[in-house]
Design an enzyme around this catalytic site. Structure first.
Site, PDB file in Angstrom:
ATOM      1  N   ILE A   1      94.390 -94.017 -44.194  1.00  0.00           N
ATOM      2  CA  ILE A   1      92.923 -93.990 -44.159  1.00  0.00           C
ATOM      3  C   ILE A   1      92.328 -94.509 -42.589  1.00  0.00           C
ATOM      4  O   ILE A   1      91.141 -94.401 -42.623  1.00  0.00           O
ATOM      5  CB  ILE A   1      92.274 -94.642 -45.397  1.00  0.00           C
ATOM      6  CG1 ILE A   1      92.738 -95.977 -45.484  1.00  0.00           C
ATOM      7  CG2 ILE A   1      92.762 -93.815 -46.371  1.00  0.00           C
ATOM      8  CD1 ILE A   1      92.201 -96.707 -46.776  1.00  0.00           C
ATOM      9  N   GLU A   2      92.980 -95.617 -42.164  1.00  0.00           N
ATOM     10  CA  GLU A   2      92.463 -96.194 -40.930  1.00  0.00           C
ATOM     11  C   GLU A   2      92.492 -94.919 -39.802  1.00  0.00           C
ATOM     12  O   GLU A   2      91.809 -94.944 -38.902  1.00  0.00           O
ATOM     13  CB  GLU A   2      93.460 -97.321 -40.517  1.00  0.00           C
ATOM     14  CG  GLU A   2      92.936 -98.742 -41.542  1.00  0.00           C
ATOM     15  CD  GLU A   2      91.803 -99.457 -41.144  1.00  0.00           C
ATOM     16  OE1 GLU A   2      91.166 -98.819 -39.857  1.00  0.00           O
ATOM     17  OE2 GLU A   2      91.395-100.047 -41.605  1.00  0.00           O
ATOM     18  N   SER A   3      93.797 -94.250 -39.699  1.00  0.00           N
ATOM     19  CA  SER A   3      94.034 -93.546 -38.528  1.00  0.00           C
ATOM     20  C   SER A   3      94.420 -92.223 -38.603  1.00  0.00           C
ATOM     21  O   SER A   3      94.677 -91.486 -37.600  1.00  0.00           O
ATOM     22  CB  SER A   3      94.842 -94.478 -37.439  1.00  0.00           C
ATOM     23  OG  SER A   3      96.121 -94.577 -37.986  1.00  0.00           O
TER      24      SER A   3
ATOM     25  N   TYR B   1      86.423 -98.356 -49.469  1.00  0.00           N
ATOM     26  CA  TYR B   1      87.897 -98.684 -48.779  1.00  0.00           C
ATOM     27  C   TYR B   1      88.985 -98.614 -49.801  1.00  0.00           C
ATOM     28  O   TYR B   1      90.088 -97.743 -49.606  1.00  0.00           O
ATOM     29  CB  TYR B   1      88.027 -99.975 -47.902  1.00  0.00           C
ATOM     30  CG  TYR B   1      89.151 -99.946 -46.929  1.00  0.00           C
ATOM     31  CD1 TYR B   1      89.078 -99.291 -45.847  1.00  0.00           C
ATOM     32  CD2 TYR B   1      90.070-100.856 -46.991  1.00  0.00           C
ATOM     33  CE1 TYR B   1      89.890 -99.113 -44.952  1.00  0.00           C
ATOM     34  CE2 TYR B   1      91.018-100.906 -46.060  1.00  0.00           C
ATOM     35  CZ  TYR B   1      91.029-100.095 -45.070  1.00  0.00           C
ATOM     36  OH  TYR B   1      92.108-100.178 -43.861  1.00  0.00           O
TER      37      TYR B   1
END
Length: 207
Positions: free
Chosen positions: A18-20, A123
């Site tokens: 989910i970050e990158s 998140y």
């Protein structure tokens, strides 16, 4: 493997998704970099080299080791993986203030307040959803996922700095092959180190 060795829940690996999207060269508007989207200061705090020659935030192994250590520290601080994950996104001090002001350490209750930004509130649900979908990929329509094998490489010790093009020619591979295994290099030459320097090369190419 790194998270397992560190004693962390394996599902935390989906933070990088989910970050990158597991993109080693991902860079945010805030200049967070790499698969784990480390800011420069946080990366250096957890032992990553970030300078004009090398940015280890882009290294899949070194950055994952740093992320494991950071997440362990966050868990020790909050004693909750939900809060640890939200602190990974927002920063530990922002979550500490939210706990203090809302007078609860229940992640879901804090999310009912205005103490955290919408991005941080979303998140943990994103992390949970990513883990559920990834572990049941066929059920959710991802039936043709091409899973990659773990990195295979040998370590090659250089006595002095060298151009990547020269190294590639010496061991009969392409410069791109070297960069694929050493994505932290910021230039087309290995960094000055004042001593021997190890790089990764494809198995069986060592001279």
């Amino acid at each position: 493997q790194i998270f397992k060795k560190a004693g962390l829940p394996k599902d935390l690996v989906y933070l990088a998704l989910i970050e990158s999207g597991f993109n080693l060269r991902a860079k945010s508007r805030a200049k967070a970099t790499g698969p784990w989207q480390f800011m420069k200061a946080t990366g250096k705090r957890y032992g990553l080299r970030v300078d004009a020659w090398v940015d280890e935030r882009r290294d899949p192994i070194r950055s994952t080791e740093a992320a494991a250590n950071y997440l362990k520290d966050l868990y020790l601080m909050f004693e909750s993986w939900y809060l640890a994950a939200s602190a990974y996104n927002a920063g530990e001090y922002k979550v500490l203030r939210a706990i203090e002001q809302s007078k609860t350490n229940n992640y879901w209750r804090i999310c009912e307040t205005k103490m955290l930004h919408r991005e941080t509130k979303d998140y943990v649900p994103k992390l949970i959803a990513a883990a559920i979908i990834a572990k049941n990929s066929n059920k959710y329509g991802f039936s043709e996922v091409d899973y990659q094998e773990p990195l295979q490489f040998e370590l090659f010790t250089l006595a002095a700095p060298a151009k990547l093009k020269s190294i590639a020619k010496m061991i009969n591979i392409s410069e791109d092959d070297i960069l694929d295994l050493n994505p932290s290099f910021a230039r087309s030459i290995t960094p000055p180190s004042g001593g021997p320097y190890e790089i990764r090369i494809p198995p069986g190419t060592k001279v």
